[in-house]
Design an enzyme around this catalytic site. Structure first.
Site, PDB file in Angstrom:
ATOM      1  N   GLY A  42       0.798  -1.212   0.000  1.00  0.00           N
ATOM      2  CA  GLY A  42       0.000   0.000   0.000  1.00  0.00           C
ATOM      3  C   GLY A  42       0.828   1.258   0.000  1.00  0.00           C
ATOM      4  N   ILE A  43       0.270   2.285   0.631  1.00  0.00           N
ATOM      5  CA  ILE A  43       0.917   3.592   0.704  1.00  0.00           C
ATOM      6  C   ILE A  43       1.654   3.721   2.031  1.00  0.00           C
ATOM      7  CG2 ILE A  43      -1.096   4.706   1.746  1.00  0.00           C
ATOM      8  CD1 ILE A  43      -0.473   7.184   0.088  1.00  0.00           C
ATOM      9  N   GLY A  44       2.680   4.548   2.052  1.00  0.00           N
ATOM     10  CA  GLY A  44       3.362   4.814   3.307  1.00  0.00           C
ATOM     11  C   GLY A  44       4.849   4.557   3.230  1.00  0.00           C
TER      12      GLY A  44
ATOM     13  N   ILE B 187       6.861   2.432   4.933  1.00  0.00           N
ATOM     14  CA  ILE B 187       7.377   1.059   4.917  1.00  0.00           C
ATOM     15  C   ILE B 187       7.282   0.448   3.524  1.00  0.00           C
ATOM     16  CG2 ILE B 187       6.969  -1.291   5.771  1.00  0.00           C
ATOM     17  CD1 ILE B 187       6.473  -0.076   8.534  1.00  0.00           C
TER      18      ILE B 187
ATOM     19  N   GLU C  93      -4.251  -3.996  -3.858  1.00  0.00           N
ATOM     20  CA  GLU C  93      -5.436  -3.187  -3.587  1.00  0.00           C
ATOM     21  C   GLU C  93      -5.209  -1.747  -4.036  1.00  0.00           C
ATOM     22  OE1 GLU C  93      -7.433  -4.093   0.183  1.00  0.00           O
ATOM     23  OE2 GLU C  93      -6.973  -2.018   0.723  1.00  0.00           O
TER      24      GLU C  93
ATOM     25  N   ILE D 122      -1.687  -2.620  14.043  1.00  0.00           N
ATOM     26  CA  ILE D 122      -1.590  -1.740  15.205  1.00  0.00           C
ATOM     27  C   ILE D 122      -0.821  -2.454  16.312  1.00  0.00           C
ATOM     28  CG2 ILE D 122      -2.937  -0.623  17.039  1.00  0.00           C
ATOM     29  CD1 ILE D 122      -5.055  -0.010  14.868  1.00  0.00           C
TER      30      ILE D 122
ATOM     31  N   GLY E 244      -8.760  -4.874   3.114  1.00  0.00           N
ATOM     32  CA  GLY E 244      -8.436  -6.034   2.287  1.00  0.00           C
ATOM     33  C   GLY E 244      -7.330  -6.902   2.849  1.00  0.00           C
TER      34      GLY E 244
ATOM     35  N   LYS F 254       4.811   5.772  18.581  1.00  0.00           N
ATOM     36  CA  LYS F 254       5.528   7.042  18.700  1.00  0.00           C
ATOM     37  C   LYS F 254       5.776   7.415  20.153  1.00  0.00           C
ATOM     38  CE  LYS F 254       3.844   8.895  14.319  1.00  0.00           C
ATOM     39  NZ  LYS F 254       2.998   9.927  13.649  1.00  0.00           N
TER      40      LYS F 254
END
Length: 424
Positions: free
Chosen positions: A208-210, A212, A231, A306, A329, A354
């Site tokens: 996905g996005i981000g 990592i 996805e 999480i 997904g 964090k």
């Protein structure tokens, strides 16, 4: 009679008690949604439903709770407050199954707000950067209203629809919601390196996005013949495609083409996918179908969490009982990759929050949701290494996961886990 109207004129079709679907992510039809919000005093009990959407969500203001109720299929930051305020709900559903809820009339749609490219000379528009469940919503809706935007990329696949399928068209000229590429931290770079070490040539990727995913992609420049069945994707894949690292030549599903259901990235990404037949945008019922995902040899599914407990249970949608995002997904791809010949299902996350709290935990927080079960989990990766849980006993899993936890927490999480077990 012309279908072209103003936003304020178009949204007059919405009645009290209606269910309105908004196209997702970067394609969020904000101008239509804001025009609808202006009618708050005239409306009661309108359900506004959608996956994660970018931009503002004025209808989600708790002060408008008598007029609008938000039903999220995946919760974004702009509507997360509605669950606590009481003017929002969350419907758990795999992204692969969301279109079926509309087609089976489990959730009938009265009005669909969509966001499309202008009609071509043949009268065809494109849903552009977000297809997901929008095609099913269009088919199911009594009325379809479209923002028509020359800045919406024209993409190929399921998102091509004729202007005759749209009841009202509202011309706009606004940028598509975008995200610039964010530099990754040293911890994220380490995680990306561990992910890349598990990826063989001729693998097919879901990511996905981000930071990592981008960190992992940055480590793949010397790989060969990778595929992309995902996805969603962002800017990180563009250089790999242009350098023939990702060519999709060995995929089992839609060979020779990138497959996705929505996109979020920078303007560079949107320019790249515009009129690009190498990119196929398909409905989530197809892209996230486990039976199709598993047909890709060496399918690599990379997802986040999480928190992960020492037995391998993955919480990815809530912080304790407080819903944070959604099922999405993850399970579609975790299971598909697990069943793929040579496939690998990966959960990747920093070892701490964090605030310095451990994300590898003895037990999930009370009320936390399990998105990926301990029976589905294979690999868990943090900046401290790779835990291979497949075929491992609970005790072996605990040992593996403690090893990749942050050193400051390793002793305490292991002690808490076994102390409770010994008391039972």
């Amino acid at each position: 009679m012309s279908k072209y109207v103003t936003a304020n004129e178009a949204v007059k079709v919405v009645k009290s008690g209606d269910r309105v679907y908004l196209q997702a992510a970067a394609a969020a039809p904000t101008i239509l949604a804001n025009a609808l919000t202006e009618r708050a005093s005239e409306l009661r009990n309108v359900e506004v439903c959608h996956l994660h959407i970018e931009g503002e969500a004025r209808y989600a203001n708790p002060e408008l709770s008598e007029s609008f109720h938000v039903n999220s299929f995946f919760i974004g930051a702009n509507v997360r407050h509605t669950l606590k305020a009481g003017n929002g709900s969350y419907t758990p559903v795999f992204l692969s199954e969301l279109p079926h809820l509309f087609r089976k009339n489990v959730l009938p749609i009265d009005v669909a707000f969509i966001h499309v490219s202008p009609p071509d000379i043949h009268g065809y528009c494109s849903l552009g950067v977000s297809v997901e469940a929008t095609v099913a919503a269009i088919e199911n809706a009594k009325v379809v209203i479209a923002q028509v935007n020359p800045q919406m990329p024209r993409t190929f696949g399921d998102g091509i629809l004729h202007v005759s399928e749209i009841d009202y068209l509202v011309e706009v000229d606004v940028p598509i919601y975008s995200h610039d590429v964010v530099p990754f931290s040293s911890e994220e770079e380490k995680i990306g390196g561990y992910i890349a070490s598990l990826i063989e040539n001729k693998s097919t990727l879901q990511m996905g996005i981000g930071s990592i995913p981008n960190a992992a992609l940055s480590k793949l420049k010397n790989h060969k013949d990778l595929g992309l069945h995902t996805e969603m994707f962002s800017d990180g894949v563009i250089d790999l495609i242009e350098n023939d690292v990702i060519n999709c030549n060995y995929k089992g599903t839609l060979r020779g083409r990138v497959l996705a259901t929505f996109l979020i990235g920078s303007k560079r990404l949107y320019d790249y996918v515009n009129d690009n037949p190498f990119i196929e945008m398909k409905e989530s019922s197809m892209v996230n179908d486990t039976a199709r995902i598993r047909k890709n040899p060496k399918m690599i599914a990379i997802n986040s969490a999480i928190e992960v407990d020492l037995t391998g249970q993955v919480c990815a949608d809530s912080i304790g009982p407080q819903m944070y995002s959604g099922v999405g997904g993850q399970m579609d791809f975790i299971r598909g990759a697990s069943l793929s010949p040579g496939g690998k299902a990966i959960i990747a996350l920093p070892s701490t929050t964090k605030r310095g709290e451990s994300r590898i935990v003895p037990f999930l927080k009370q009320g936390a949701g399990v998105v990926t079960t301990r029976g589905h989990i294979h690999y868990v990766i943090t900046e401290n290494g790779i835990a291979d849980l497949y075929g491992k006993t609970l005790r072996q899993r605990a040992t593996e996961l403690v090893r990749i936890a942050h050193p400051n927490h390793q002793e305490s999480i292991e002690r808490e886990y076994y102390d409770l077990l010994n008391k039972m």
